[in-house]
Design a protein around this motif. Structure first.
Motif, short mmCIF file in Angstrom:
data_model
loop_
_atom_site.label_atom_id
_atom_site.label_comp_id
_atom_site.label_asym_id
_atom_site.label_seq_id
_atom_site.Cartn_x
_atom_site.Cartn_y
_atom_site.Cartn_z
N ILE A 1 -11.74 32.62 -21.59
CA ILE A 1 -12.70 33.14 -20.68
C ILE A 1 -12.45 32.49 -19.19
O ILE A 1 -11.99 33.62 -18.47
N ARG A 2 -11.96 31.98 -18.71
CA ARG A 2 -11.52 31.38 -17.24
C ARG A 2 -9.87 32.32 -16.71
O ARG A 2 -10.89 33.13 -16.14
N THR A 3 -9.46 32.47 -17.16
CA THR A 3 -7.74 33.41 -16.96
C THR A 3 -7.64 34.51 -17.28
O THR A 3 -7.36 35.63 -16.76
N LYS A 4 -9.38 34.76 -18.17
CA LYS A 4 -9.27 36.31 -18.94
C LYS A 4 -7.26 36.13 -20.03
O LYS A 4 -6.88 37.15 -20.56
N GLU A 5 -6.66 35.94 -20.50
CA GLU A 5 -5.26 35.94 -20.82
C GLU A 5 -5.74 35.30 -22.17
O GLU A 5 -6.57 35.16 -23.10
N THR A 6 -4.42 36.59 -23.43
CA THR A 6 -5.22 36.50 -24.42
C THR A 6 -4.27 36.23 -25.44
O THR A 6 -2.70 35.57 -25.10
N GLY A 7 -4.33 35.81 -26.23
CA GLY A 7 -2.96 35.27 -27.71
C GLY A 7 -2.17 34.30 -27.23
O GLY A 7 -3.20 32.98 -27.24
N TYR A 8 -1.27 33.99 -27.30
CA TYR A 8 -0.45 33.01 -27.52
C TYR A 8 -0.65 32.40 -25.83
O TYR A 8 -1.02 30.71 -25.88
N GLU A 9 -0.72 32.92 -24.94
CA GLU A 9 -0.88 32.59 -23.18
C GLU A 9 -2.74 31.87 -23.63
O GLU A 9 -2.90 30.47 -22.87
N ALA A 10 -3.51 32.46 -24.33
CA ALA A 10 -5.13 31.83 -24.52
C ALA A 10 -5.19 30.36 -24.74
O ALA A 10 -6.10 29.33 -24.85
N ILE A 11 -3.82 29.92 -25.46
CA ILE A 11 -4.29 28.40 -26.47
C ILE A 11 -3.06 27.73 -25.96
O ILE A 11 -3.31 26.22 -26.16
N GLN A 12 -2.37 28.43 -24.73
CA GLN A 12 -1.32 27.27 -24.10
C GLN A 12 -2.18 26.55 -23.21
O GLN A 12 -2.96 26.41 -21.98
N ALA A 13 -1.19 25.31 -23.05
CA ALA A 13 -2.29 23.93 -22.14
C ALA A 13 -1.92 24.39 -21.03
O ALA A 13 -0.67 24.48 -20.35
N THR A 14 -2.60 24.60 -19.71
CA THR A 14 -2.71 24.78 -18.79
C THR A 14 -3.91 24.23 -17.50
O THR A 14 -4.82 23.31 -17.85
N VAL A 15 -2.83 24.31 -16.20
CA VAL A 15 -4.02 23.31 -15.07
C VAL A 15 -4.82 24.43 -14.77
O VAL A 15 -4.29 25.79 -13.65
#
Length: 118
Positions: free
Chosen positions: A104-118
């Motif tokens: 939700i915060r970054t609007k990333e989808t797929g693989y990127e959406a489930i990766q840990a980011t700061v």
């Protein structure tokens, strides 16, 4: 292909499973306290001198989404190794294919959406 893993384990195995998942680098875990029963159908307990048939057992439910089948295998192996007692009621693990994911915060989808980011 993303895969969702739902694991139902004994309450007393919570810390062991959590540590095993942390050790292999699994991120993004949801944990819930749930009640359920499997083939053992609960147990009998004496309450105020009366025997009560307790159908539902307290369990811990882990929900994890991983990015590939190899991660799913690795994750399931870690859960099984850490949750196993050899007794009835050790739990169950279910897997599902995940069609999509959206952070939700970054609007990333797929693989990127489930990766840990700061």
């Amino acid at each position: 292909m993303m895969i969702k893993i739902e694991a139902f384990v004994r309450q007393e195995k919570f810390e062991d499973v959590k540590a095993a998942l942390d050790k292999i680098g699994v991120n993004g875990i949801t944990v819930s306290q749930v009640m359920g029963c499997g083939t053992q159908r609960g147990y009998k307990e004496v309450v105020r001198g009366m025997e009560i048939d307790m159908q539902m057992q307290p369990k811990i439910k882990f929900e994890i989404v991983v990015s590939s089948e190899s991660w799913a295998e690795k994750t399931i192996d870690a859960i099984v190794a850490s949750a196993y007692t050899g007794e009835v009621g050790d739990g169950k693990i279910f897997t599902y294919e995940v069609k999509s994911a959206l952070k939700i915060r970054t609007k990333e989808t797929g693989y990127e959406a489930i990766q840990a980011t700061v």
